[in-house]
Design an enzyme around this catalytic site. Structure first.
Site, PDB file in Angstrom:
ATOM      1  N   TYR A 116     -31.418  31.083   3.301  1.00 24.43           N
ATOM      2  CA  TYR A 116     -31.901  32.208   4.099  1.00 24.43           C
ATOM      3  C   TYR A 116     -31.101  32.336   5.399  1.00 24.43           C
ATOM      4  O   TYR A 116     -30.804  33.449   5.839  1.00 24.43           O
ATOM      5  CB  TYR A 116     -33.397  32.039   4.378  1.00 24.43           C
ATOM      6  CG  TYR A 116     -34.068  33.310   4.830  1.00 24.43           C
ATOM      7  CD1 TYR A 116     -33.963  34.468   4.064  1.00 24.43           C
ATOM      8  CD2 TYR A 116     -34.791  33.353   6.018  1.00 24.43           C
ATOM      9  CE1 TYR A 116     -34.571  35.649   4.482  1.00 24.43           C
ATOM     10  CE2 TYR A 116     -35.410  34.525   6.433  1.00 24.43           C
ATOM     11  CZ  TYR A 116     -35.294  35.669   5.668  1.00 24.43           C
ATOM     12  OH  TYR A 116     -35.896  36.825   6.085  1.00 24.43           O
ATOM     13  N   LEU A 120     -29.068  35.651   7.198  1.00 23.89           N
ATOM     14  CA  LEU A 120     -29.413  36.203   8.510  1.00 23.89           C
ATOM     15  C   LEU A 120     -28.282  36.119   9.519  1.00 23.89           C
ATOM     16  O   LEU A 120     -28.231  36.903  10.454  1.00 23.89           O
ATOM     17  CB  LEU A 120     -30.621  35.455   9.086  1.00 23.89           C
ATOM     18  CG  LEU A 120     -31.937  35.593   8.344  1.00 23.89           C
ATOM     19  CD1 LEU A 120     -33.006  34.785   9.063  1.00 23.89           C
ATOM     20  CD2 LEU A 120     -32.362  37.055   8.260  1.00 23.89           C
ATOM     21  N   ASP A 136     -24.358  44.767  19.054  1.00 23.59           N
ATOM     22  CA  ASP A 136     -25.622  45.110  18.422  1.00 23.59           C
ATOM     23  C   ASP A 136     -26.387  45.969  19.413  1.00 23.59           C
ATOM     24  O   ASP A 136     -26.559  45.559  20.562  1.00 23.59           O
ATOM     25  CB  ASP A 136     -26.450  43.853  18.116  1.00 23.59           C
ATOM     26  CG  ASP A 136     -25.806  42.962  17.072  1.00 23.59           C
ATOM     27  OD1 ASP A 136     -25.194  43.502  16.131  1.00 23.59           O
ATOM     28  OD2 ASP A 136     -25.932  41.728  17.193  1.00 23.59           O
ATOM     29  N   GLU A 186     -26.971  46.513   8.281  1.00 24.75           N
ATOM     30  CA  GLU A 186     -27.380  46.298   9.675  1.00 24.75           C
ATOM     31  C   GLU A 186     -27.054  47.582  10.424  1.00 24.75           C
ATOM     32  O   GLU A 186     -25.927  47.777  10.877  1.00 24.75           O
ATOM     33  CB  GLU A 186     -26.617  45.132  10.318  1.00 24.75           C
ATOM     34  CG  GLU A 186     -26.941  43.768   9.736  1.00 24.75           C
ATOM     35  CD  GLU A 186     -26.330  42.622  10.547  1.00 24.75           C
ATOM     36  OE1 GLU A 186     -25.681  42.887  11.583  1.00 24.75           O
ATOM     37  OE2 GLU A 186     -26.500  41.473  10.131  1.00 24.75           O
TER      38      GLU A 186
HETATM   39 ZN   LIG Z   1     -24.160  42.075  15.149  1.00 21.30          ZN
END
Ligand SMILES: [Zn+2]
Length: 222
Positions: A116, A120, A136, A186
């Site tokens: 996992y 991520l 981001d 994303e």
């Molecule tokens: Zn990023």
């Protein structure tokens, strides 16, 4: 009486201007392997080399985050343009060092286990954030959606999907290109490559650096 030779006639040089060739995009203008290049391709098959690379021209932008100097102007223009459209984008993450990525990834491993954690977070040395060319972004309208798939449905996420290419940024990981990039979508992770390349990619109709430069990618680390 002999006929006088007719004076030879040489046509004047053509006055037709040579057409200016359509400018062709120079795919070799920048390296795709040098970590300092704006076109560096980083994915699970292609780590940074050296793996602990750090840029030397970081500047601080909003929220104390850092990006490479050449990214900062386009980033500012983009955030200003969004604000003009009534959309408030927030800076959540910029440059992350090798050491910091080691720490993040280590924490994820401890909490979630390898499988996992790999989904991520990137392994240290494999993150675009280490280049100083990635950011981001979050949204003011629904902060609970920051770093969450629901970000794509917020006004901020929709503005990003529609406009960031105009400022030299790519939404690097989308639902449509996840087999190529090796990452889940994303909607908040943007990679700066410069406006000439985003325009060229729009002409080609491709969304990934891998397809643009014929570089392999995928979800398995090599
Ligand atoms: Zn990023």
């Amino acid at each position: 009486m002999p006929t006088a030779a007719a004076p030879s006639f040489t046509p004047p040089p053509s006055r037709t201007p040579t057409p200016t060739p359509t400018p062709t995009f120079d795919r070799a203008a920048h390296s795709t392997t040098n970590p300092a290049s704006p076109w560096i391709v980083v994915n699970k098959h292609h780590p940074l080399d050296p793996v602990d690379y750090a840029p030397d021209d970081l500047v601080t932008v909003s929220a104390g985050e850092q990006v490479r100097a050449e990214v900062a102007d386009d980033l500012r223009d983009m955030l200003d343009a969004a604000a003009d459209d009534g959309v408030t984008l927030t800076m959540q993450s910029g440059y992350r060092s090798y050491a910091y990525q080691q720490q993040i990834f280590g924490n994820m491993l401890g909490v979630y286990g390898r499988e996992y954690a790999e989904r991520l977070s990137a392994r240290p040395g494999y993150s675009e954030h280490q280049t100083g060319l990635a950011v981001d972004l979050g949204g003011a309208s629904k902060p609970a959606c920051d770093f969450d798939p629901c970000f794509a449905t917020t006004p901020e996420g929709r503005w990003i999907a529609e406009h960031v290419r105009e400022y030299g940024f790519l939404v690097r990981y989308t639902k449509a290109n996840q087999d190529v990039t090796g990452y889940a979508p994303e909607a908040w992770h943007l990679r700066w490559v410069g406006r000439s390349l985003t325009a060229h990619m729009a002409e080609l109709g491709v969304t990934t650096l891998e397809e643009t430069f014929d570089v392999d990618g995928g979800s398995d680390y090599r």
